[in-house]
Design a protein around this motif. Structure first.
Motif, PDB file in Angstrom:
ATOM      1  N   ILE A  25       0.812  -1.210   0.000  1.00  0.00           N
ATOM      2  CA  ILE A  25       0.000   0.000   0.000  1.00  0.00           C
ATOM      3  C   ILE A  25       0.852   1.270   0.000  1.00  0.00           C
ATOM      4  O   ILE A  25       0.360   2.371  -0.278  1.00  0.00           O
ATOM      5  N   LEU A  26       2.140   1.126   0.265  1.00  0.00           N
ATOM      6  CA  LEU A  26       3.029   2.292   0.351  1.00  0.00           C
ATOM      7  C   LEU A  26       3.701   2.619  -0.971  1.00  0.00           C
ATOM      8  O   LEU A  26       4.376   3.646  -1.084  1.00  0.00           O
ATOM      9  N   THR A  27       3.525   1.795  -1.977  1.00  0.00           N
ATOM     10  CA  THR A  27       4.190   1.985  -3.263  1.00  0.00           C
ATOM     11  C   THR A  27       3.855   3.354  -3.855  1.00  0.00           C
ATOM     12  O   THR A  27       2.694   3.763  -3.900  1.00  0.00           O
ATOM     13  N   GLY A  28       4.880   4.060  -4.294  1.00  0.00           N
ATOM     14  CA  GLY A  28       4.679   5.355  -4.937  1.00  0.00           C
ATOM     15  C   GLY A  28       4.549   6.520  -3.979  1.00  0.00           C
ATOM     16  O   GLY A  28       4.388   7.663  -4.418  1.00  0.00           O
ATOM     17  N   ARG A  29       4.646   6.273  -2.704  1.00  0.00           N
ATOM     18  CA  ARG A  29       4.518   7.352  -1.720  1.00  0.00           C
ATOM     19  C   ARG A  29       5.888   7.894  -1.320  1.00  0.00           C
ATOM     20  O   ARG A  29       6.913   7.240  -1.497  1.00  0.00           O
ATOM     21  N   THR A  30       5.857   9.089  -0.735  1.00  0.00           N
ATOM     22  CA  THR A  30       7.062   9.711  -0.197  1.00  0.00           C
ATOM     23  C   THR A  30       7.004   9.652   1.321  1.00  0.00           C
ATOM     24  O   THR A  30       5.959   9.926   1.916  1.00  0.00           O
ATOM     25  N   ARG A  31       8.104   9.297   1.931  1.00  0.00           N
ATOM     26  CA  ARG A  31       8.136   9.156   3.382  1.00  0.00           C
ATOM     27  C   ARG A  31       7.706  10.450   4.078  1.00  0.00           C
ATOM     28  O   ARG A  31       8.082  11.544   3.664  1.00  0.00           O
ATOM     29  N   PRO A  32       6.941  10.336   5.191  1.00  0.00           N
ATOM     30  CA  PRO A  32       6.528  11.511   5.955  1.00  0.00           C
ATOM     31  C   PRO A  32       7.584  11.867   7.011  1.00  0.00           C
ATOM     32  O   PRO A  32       8.708  11.346   6.989  1.00  0.00           O
ATOM     33  N   ASP A  33       7.199  12.710   7.958  1.00  0.00           N
ATOM     34  CA  ASP A  33       8.130  13.124   9.012  1.00  0.00           C
ATOM     35  C   ASP A  33       8.396  12.014  10.022  1.00  0.00           C
ATOM     36  O   ASP A  33       9.487  11.938  10.596  1.00  0.00           O
ATOM     37  N   ALA A  34       7.382  11.172  10.266  1.00  0.00           N
ATOM     38  CA  ALA A  34       7.533  10.105  11.260  1.00  0.00           C
ATOM     39  C   ALA A  34       6.716   8.899  10.830  1.00  0.00           C
ATOM     40  O   ALA A  34       5.669   9.037  10.187  1.00  0.00           O
TER      41      ALA A  34
END
Length: 402
Positions: free
Chosen positions: A314-323
């Motif tokens: 489900i995380l594919t294509g996302r950019t990491r957040p602050d935490a």
């Protein structure tokens, strides 16, 4: 997109119930020079006859934004209630424009008028715009002795507020019902939530709320009691949650991913830390996802985004957040995926209770560094006719910067 004009073509005019009487000379001049004036029907009725064409703002609101932007370059006035940039519509427009394209003339906000009528120090008040927000957003504010100023959708919404406060155990709260402040229809009436007794409340309406009653108060510290959350056992228990939130270290404006969110308790407490924080909860189980949404709504953290799906897919294509917090679904593939995602500096906190997960974190700690913490808790419990310590499963927590 067309080139931005070099001078302002849009004037945002804050207007109160006194119509043109409360406007500055600059705002009046903008109305005289405009070729189109857009606003809510109520605002348009406050204007005298002008040469400009008038257009009622449509529903849904976003359609009006596009209509206004299509006027780019032509002298246009947008009418808004009071101060357009305090729970107002101003930013909904200006975020699409260059700063050189617009100017604004605010009027006194309803909050300022309410504080002036009630004699309340505005800097000490909680101010809420609840036109389209759930009443549960007030839940963290329900502390006896505290006061708040609320903007509500319409007269019936005051009744809904009174009923909800009573259900929460705060029926003794005082409601200052403020109608059409600043205009000829202004009226201020006093009642309690449990004895509203007002059937003819006129729009626009605000409420000055003085909280009183025996209802339960939501703590502002990390690690609130587990029974604030509906859960099926899949929850970070209060002491472990407090340590987890301390490690995640929420800061204003930051975003958290809560992976394997369960009841959503960690993400919700992250959101309660500051009103500008954001959080996305990833949960594979639909029932747990629904439970996390319901918990967030009831505790005033309705801005939680819950996404159903299994990590890491489900995380594919996302950019990491602050935490990032991993509360469930910890695996080698998930850690590899998180470290491979693009993004800036990210604080990662992962909790493990099984031997396999503990070993996994130990290996990654040896390779990537960070802090590895073993948490062992015990709680007093009956032991025959006496008491003894009942130990919980040890928890291993890894904190690292990605």
């Amino acid at each position: 997109m067309p080139k931005s004009p070099e001078s302002p073509w849009l004037t945002i005019v804050g207007i109160g119930e006194d119509g043109l009487d409360g406007l500055s000379s600059s705002a009046r001049a903008a109305l005289e020079e405009a070729t189109l004036i857009m606003g809510a029907p109520r605002h348009l009725t406050l204007l005298p006859a002008l040469k400009a064409e008038t257009l009622s703002w449509p529903v849904p609101f976003e359609e009006g934004v596009q209509m206004l932007l299509s006027r780019r370059g032509n002298p246009t006035v947008m009418l808004a209630s009071g101060d357009p940039f305090w729970f107002g519509a101003g930013v909904s427009i200006t975020r699409h424009l260059d700063r050189r394209e617009w100017t604004a003339y605010p009027a006194p906000s309803t909050f300022a008028l309410a504080a002036a009528r009630l004699g309340w120090p505005l800097q000490d008040m909680e101010c809420h715009g609840l036109h389209a927000a759930p009443l549960t957003r007030l839940r963290p504010s329900l502390v006896p002795g505290r006061r708040a100023i609320l903007l509500l959708r319409d007269g019936p919404a005051v009744g809904e507020l009174a009923d909800w406060l009573t259900e929460q155990g705060f029926g003794a709260s005082t409601l200052h019902v403020l109608e059409a402040l600043g205009g000829p229809r202004e009226r201020i009436r006093l009642c309690t939530a449990e004895r509203l007794g007002l059937a003819d409340i006129a729009h626009p309406v605000a409420v000055g709320l003085s909280v009183a009653g025996e209802g339960r108060t939501l703590p502002r510290s990390s690690g609130i009691s587990d029974d604030w959350f509906d859960h099926d056992g899949q929850i970070a228990k209060r002491p472990a949650r407090a340590l987890t939130l301390s490690a995640l270290a929420p800061r204003p404006g930051e975003t958290l991913w809560d992976i394997g969110a369960g009841s959503g308790s960690v993400a919700i407490e992250w959101l309660l830390a500051h009103p500008s924080t954001a959080a996305i909860a990833f949960e594979a189980d639909p029932e747990r996802a629904a439970r996390a949404r319901a918990n967030a709504l009831s505790l005033g953290a309705d801005r939680l985004t819950v996404i159903e799906g299994r990590a890491p897919e489900i995380l594919t294509g996302r950019t990491r957040p602050d935490a990032i917090f991993i509360g469930g679904g910890l695996s080698q593939s998930l850690l590899e995926a998180l470290f491979a995602l693009p993004g800036g500096s990210t604080r990662l906190v992962a909790n493990a209770v099984t031997l396999e997960s503990e070993a996994l974190l130990a290996r990654w700690h040896a390779d990537k560094g960070g802090d590895l913490l073993r948490i062992e808790l015990a709680q007093a419990a009956p032991l025959g006719t006496r008491r003894g310590w009942r130990a919980a499963y040890p928890l291993v927590q890894w904190c690292v910067a990605l």
